[in-house]
Motif scaffolding. Structure first.
Motif, mmCIF file in Angstrom:
data_model
loop_
_atom_site.group_PDB
_atom_site.id
_atom_site.type_symbol
_atom_site.label_atom_id
_atom_site.label_comp_id
_atom_site.label_asym_id
_atom_site.label_seq_id
_atom_site.Cartn_x
_atom_site.Cartn_y
_atom_site.Cartn_z
ATOM 1 N N CYS A 1 0.831 -1.207 0.000
ATOM 2 C CA CYS A 1 0.000 0.000 0.000
ATOM 3 C C CYS A 1 0.868 1.261 0.000
ATOM 4 C CB CYS A 1 -0.926 -0.012 1.209
ATOM 5 S SG CYS A 1 -2.043 1.395 1.293
ATOM 6 N N GLU A 2 1.895 1.288 0.833
ATOM 7 C CA GLU A 2 2.761 2.474 0.892
ATOM 8 C C GLU A 2 3.476 2.696 -0.434
ATOM 9 O OE1 GLU A 2 4.017 3.259 5.458
ATOM 10 O OE2 GLU A 2 5.114 1.645 4.456
ATOM 11 N N ASP A 3 3.896 1.608 -1.084
ATOM 12 C CA ASP A 3 4.540 1.748 -2.397
ATOM 13 C C ASP A 3 3.569 2.341 -3.410
ATOM 14 O OD1 ASP A 3 6.892 0.733 -1.433
ATOM 15 O OD2 ASP A 3 6.559 -1.304 -2.174
ATOM 16 N N TRP A 4 2.333 1.881 -3.383
ATOM 17 C CA TRP A 4 1.353 2.361 -4.355
ATOM 18 C C TRP A 4 0.946 3.801 -4.058
ATOM 19 C CZ3 TRP A 4 -2.578 -1.772 -6.425
ATOM 20 C CH2 TRP A 4 -1.859 -2.808 -7.028
ATOM 21 N N ILE A 5 0.902 4.175 -2.781
ATOM 22 C CA ILE A 5 0.626 5.573 -2.444
ATOM 23 C C ILE A 5 1.753 6.465 -2.959
ATOM 24 C CG2 ILE A 5 0.471 7.215 -0.528
ATOM 25 C CD1 ILE A 5 -1.052 5.109 1.048
ATOM 26 N N SER A 6 2.986 5.989 -2.819
ATOM 27 C CA SER A 6 4.144 6.770 -3.260
ATOM 28 C C SER A 6 4.160 6.978 -4.771
ATOM 29 C CB SER A 6 5.444 6.077 -2.828
ATOM 30 O OG SER A 6 5.502 5.969 -1.420
ATOM 31 N N SER A 7 3.472 6.107 -5.509
ATOM 32 C CA SER A 7 3.435 6.249 -6.968
ATOM 33 C C SER A 7 2.649 7.484 -7.398
ATOM 34 C CB SER A 7 2.808 5.010 -7.610
ATOM 35 O OG SER A 7 1.397 4.976 -7.378
ATOM 36 N N GLU A 8 1.811 8.013 -6.476
ATOM 37 C CA GLU A 8 0.993 9.204 -6.736
ATOM 38 C C GLU A 8 0.064 9.024 -7.936
ATOM 39 O OE1 GLU A 8 3.509 12.611 -7.005
ATOM 40 O OE2 GLU A 8 4.149 12.498 -4.904
ATOM 41 N N GLN A 9 -0.333 7.787 -8.178
ATOM 42 C CA GLN A 9 -1.263 7.493 -9.268
ATOM 43 C C GLN A 9 -2.617 7.103 -8.678
ATOM 44 O OE1 GLN A 9 0.286 4.649 -12.080
ATOM 45 N NE2 GLN A 9 2.319 5.589 -12.098
ATOM 46 N N PRO A 10 -3.669 7.871 -8.959
ATOM 47 C CA PRO A 10 -5.000 7.553 -8.412
ATOM 48 C C PRO A 10 -5.460 6.138 -8.745
ATOM 49 C CG PRO A 10 -4.991 9.732 -9.419
ATOM 50 C CD PRO A 10 -3.684 9.100 -9.772
ATOM 51 N N GLU A 11 -5.049 5.634 -9.923
ATOM 52 C CA GLU A 11 -5.450 4.276 -10.300
ATOM 53 C C GLU A 11 -4.940 3.254 -9.290
ATOM 54 O OE1 GLU A 11 -3.887 6.393 -12.241
ATOM 55 O OE2 GLU A 11 -5.314 6.899 -13.836
ATOM 56 N N ASN A 12 -3.714 3.462 -8.806
ATOM 57 C CA ASN A 12 -3.150 2.539 -7.819
ATOM 58 C C ASN A 12 -3.875 2.644 -6.479
ATOM 59 O OD1 ASN A 12 -1.294 1.363 -9.495
ATOM 60 N ND2 ASN A 12 0.414 2.680 -8.883
ATOM 61 N N LEU A 13 -4.313 3.844 -6.135
ATOM 62 C CA LEU A 13 -5.052 4.020 -4.878
ATOM 63 C C LEU A 13 -6.374 3.261 -4.923
ATOM 64 C CD1 LEU A 13 -4.452 7.852 -4.325
ATOM 65 C CD2 LEU A 13 -3.253 5.945 -3.224
ATOM 66 N N ILE A 14 -7.075 3.354 -6.047
ATOM 67 C CA ILE A 14 -8.352 2.650 -6.182
ATOM 68 C C ILE A 14 -8.130 1.141 -6.230
ATOM 69 C CG2 ILE A 14 -10.328 2.270 -7.705
ATOM 70 C CD1 ILE A 14 -10.430 4.874 -6.107
ATOM 71 N N ARG A 15 -7.078 0.718 -6.916
ATOM 72 C CA ARG A 15 -6.773 -0.716 -6.963
ATOM 73 C C ARG A 15 -6.431 -1.232 -5.566
ATOM 74 N NH1 ARG A 15 -2.034 -0.910 -10.920
ATOM 75 N NH2 ARG A 15 -2.152 -3.181 -10.733
ATOM 76 N N ALA A 16 -5.701 -0.438 -4.799
ATOM 77 C CA ALA A 16 -5.391 -0.832 -3.419
ATOM 78 C C ALA A 16 -6.670 -0.921 -2.592
ATOM 79 C CB ALA A 16 -4.419 0.163 -2.793
ATOM 80 N N ALA A 17 -7.570 0.052 -2.795
ATOM 81 C CA ALA A 17 -8.845 0.036 -2.065
ATOM 82 C C ALA A 17 -9.617 -1.242 -2.359
ATOM 83 C CB ALA A 17 -9.676 1.262 -2.446
ATOM 84 N N ARG A 18 -9.585 -1.693 -3.608
ATOM 85 C CA ARG A 18 -10.284 -2.938 -3.967
ATOM 86 C C ARG A 18 -9.715 -4.129 -3.201
ATOM 87 N NH1 ARG A 18 -9.876 -2.081 -10.478
ATOM 88 N NH2 ARG A 18 -11.396 -0.378 -10.699
ATOM 89 N N HIS A 19 -8.401 -4.143 -3.006
ATOM 90 C CA HIS A 19 -7.791 -5.272 -2.300
ATOM 91 C C HIS A 19 -8.125 -5.236 -0.807
ATOM 92 C CE1 HIS A 19 -5.517 -5.502 -6.080
ATOM 93 N NE2 HIS A 19 -5.310 -6.767 -5.761
ATOM 94 N N TYR A 20 -8.262 -4.047 -0.242
ATOM 95 C CA TYR A 20 -8.701 -3.976 1.157
ATOM 96 C C TYR A 20 -10.163 -4.415 1.283
ATOM 97 C CZ TYR A 20 -4.419 -1.838 2.866
ATOM 98 O OH TYR A 20 -3.109 -1.629 3.232
#
Length: 561
Positions: free
Chosen positions: A124-143
């Motif tokens: 999650c921290e790696d994907w947040i660091s990417s600063e890409q909203p797509e990764n944030l939503i994808r992370a949300a799906r996994h949670y």
């Protein structure tokens, strides 16, 4: 003159507020419900990434310890990431199968929650660091997927009520090769309380549903049968009332491994076969070897439903319960008690990952009118109360119930996920609706006890009003027009199930036929599930031992209020 550093004061106040919020999260970690956190998540997102990361770490720390509220905390994480995406990155509902998250989700399924959460935090921290909203939503799906896994684990605590269904080998009755074990089930009409039977609501708030078992066009519409065959394989026939039967043959264990993919051919049958312990996917022996060792042959099953897809009458859950009953008897166990099947079907649907509640199997597998109740807490336990119907009340129901197929297929894709998301977000409208739905089921049960059909009709209409609030958009325009044309002739009406299409049912104000209305024949089924072995009826009537009385109902209402 008094002077101060305004920026420093504001910064200090914000730090105090952040610390207070983190303490609030810790203090309320075990609560089920409370206020919505989304406005606060949005506030911290506006203050930058640093406070968001502190909240994120606090939530992950709380997730190190298994709690009844674990699924809510995972959902809170998804909400936080959704807020951080600020409306970008796509839809929250979607796939959650990224390889980087797979190991963590596997650990969670194994019960290794702390290890899973630590792995999730790293990704999650790696994907947040990417600063890409797509990764944030994808992370949300996994949670959200993690939340679903935990909900499934909580529901499977109901398995403690199923264990008496299985008897030791020396007590089993042998069913000869070629002899069919056949089971038929009525459909169900939900009259009040639907949605409160849905996990996690049913064990976090508690649920209550009033429903009746029904024949449609003089028949029990759900059926399944099974038999042993000489060939060392599993044959599955998906019968279609239009004649387009599908025949599937499974000769390897790998053919059964996609039982948890609801869209794979025969997934429901596979889940039931595995739950009934026909074979073991983890066993080193092949499918053929296991079948030969345990039964001396293979198994053939046939399943069918004469209901249209998306009918809202509980078809898929009832099909699972009906097939399970046939398989239990085929494998030599006694005909299952209603409570065993109700809880077993709950577990099967978790294996299938469709996440259904308990009202369908209570409504159809058990005959007559029933009030199903589940209380807060785990293990998840459903108690069913039979509602005695006077002959006059039964006659009135059979002559005044109206069942109309709208012609519109109900599309419930992602509906359950959205409702659960709103529940965990503590959306006040939704949580209030669930409380009202639960109480309404008890009040409606009281009208049936008193044979008050006008009062029952009023409860049904109120039920539909609440269902529309839980799942907005579930009343298509053509249904609105149909209901308006029936309103002056009926005590009450609703779409069956979650709504959106399928069947509309109504309770007419009189026994007179309504001109110009095309409807299916519907009547209360008093028997419920029936099972035959070689044509001999071994389960003539599926009823429960507890009968609802006014005294018991008053107690349930007091507990609810």
């Amino acid at each position: 003159m008094f002077s101060c550093n305004v920026k420093k004061v504001i910064s200090t106040q914000e730090m105090i507020f952040l610390e207070s919020f983190k303490q609030y999260l810790v203090k309320t970690a075990d609560d089920l419900g409370g206020m919505s956190l989304i406005p606060l998540f949005q506030y911290f997102v506006k203050r930058g990434l640093a406070p968001v990361k502190q909240v994120l770490h606090t939530l992950h720390t709380l997730l190190h310890i298994p709690r009844l509220s674990t699924s809510r905390l995972f959902s809170n994480m998804a909400d936080l990431l959704g807020c951080l995406a600020q409306g970008k990155g796509g839809l929250r509902s979607g796939p959650a199968g990224n390889p980087l998250w797979r190991s963590a989700l596997v650990e969670l399924k194994k019960g290794h929650q702390k290890e899973a959460v630590q792995q999730m935090l790293g990704v999650c921290e790696d994907w947040i660091s990417s600063e890409q909203p797509e990764n944030l939503i994808r992370a949300a799906r996994h949670y959200e997927r993690a939340s679903q896994i935990v909900i499934s684990q909580q529901v499977e605590t109901a398995d403690v009520h199923v264990s008496p269904m299985w008897v030791s080998p020396e007590l089993r009755h042998v069913v000869s090769v070629g002899v069919w074990v056949e089971a038929h089930s009525p459909a169900r009409l939900d009259l009040a309380g639907g949605w409160t039977d849905t996990p996690p609501i049913c064990y976090e708030q508690g649920g209550a549903v009033l429903n009746i078992a029904i024949k449609v066009n003089k028949k029990k519409p759900i059926g399944a049968r099974a038999r042993f065959i000489p060939e060392l394989q599993v044959v599955c026939v998906l019968r279609d009332c239009s004649g387009g039967d599908v025949r599937l043959t499974w000769s390897e264990l790998d053919h059964l491994r996609d039982y948890d993919n609801p869209v794979s051919p025969g997934a429901l049958v596979k889940a039931v076969l595995l739950y009934s312990r026909l074979v073991d996917l983890s066993h080193p022996d092949s499918l053929a070897s296991q079948l030969k060792e345990k039964y001396g042959g293979g198994v053939e099953v046939e399943v069918w439903s004469n209901l249209p897809q998306g009918s809202g009458l509980g078809g898929s859950s009832l099909l699972a319960g009906t097939l399970l009953a046939a398989l239990v008897v085929l494998l030599g166990h006694p005909p299952p008690a209603p409570s065993h099947l109700v809880h077993a079907t709950l577990c099967v649907e978790q294996w299938l990952t469709t996440g259904g509640g308990w009202q369908d199997q209570v409504g159809g597998l058990i005959g007559g009118a029933k009030l199903g109740v589940s209380h807060r807490g785990t293990p998840l336990s459903v108690t069913t109360y039979q509602i005695p119907l006077s002959s006059s009340c039964l006659e009135a129901l059979n002559s005044q119930l109206l069942l109309i197929y709208t012609g519109k297929v109900r599309l419930a894709r992602n509906l359950l996920q959205t409702v659960i998301r709103n529940w965990y977000a503590c959306d006040h409208t939704v949580t209030k609706c669930f409380s009202e739905l639960r109480l309404l089921a008890l009040q409606a049960a009281g009208t049936m006890l008193n044979s008050n059909l006008q009062g029952l009709g009023s409860c049904i209409s109120n039920y539909w009003r609440l269902k529309k609030m839980v799942a907005s958009g579930c009343e298509p325009g053509m249904v609105t027009k149909l209901m308006a044309s029936l309103e002056d002739h009926c005590h009450g009406m609703s779409l069956a199930g979650a709504g959106g299409g399928g069947y509309l049912y109504a309770l007419k104000a009189s026994q007179q036929c309504l001109e110009g209305v095309t409807c299916d024949c519907v009547e209360v089924d008093q028997q419920g599930l029936e099972v035959w072995v070689g044509g001999e009826n071994v389960l003539e009537r599926s009823l429960v031992e507890e009968t609802l009385t006014q005294t018991k109902l008053n107690t349930l209402i007091q507990e609810c209020e």
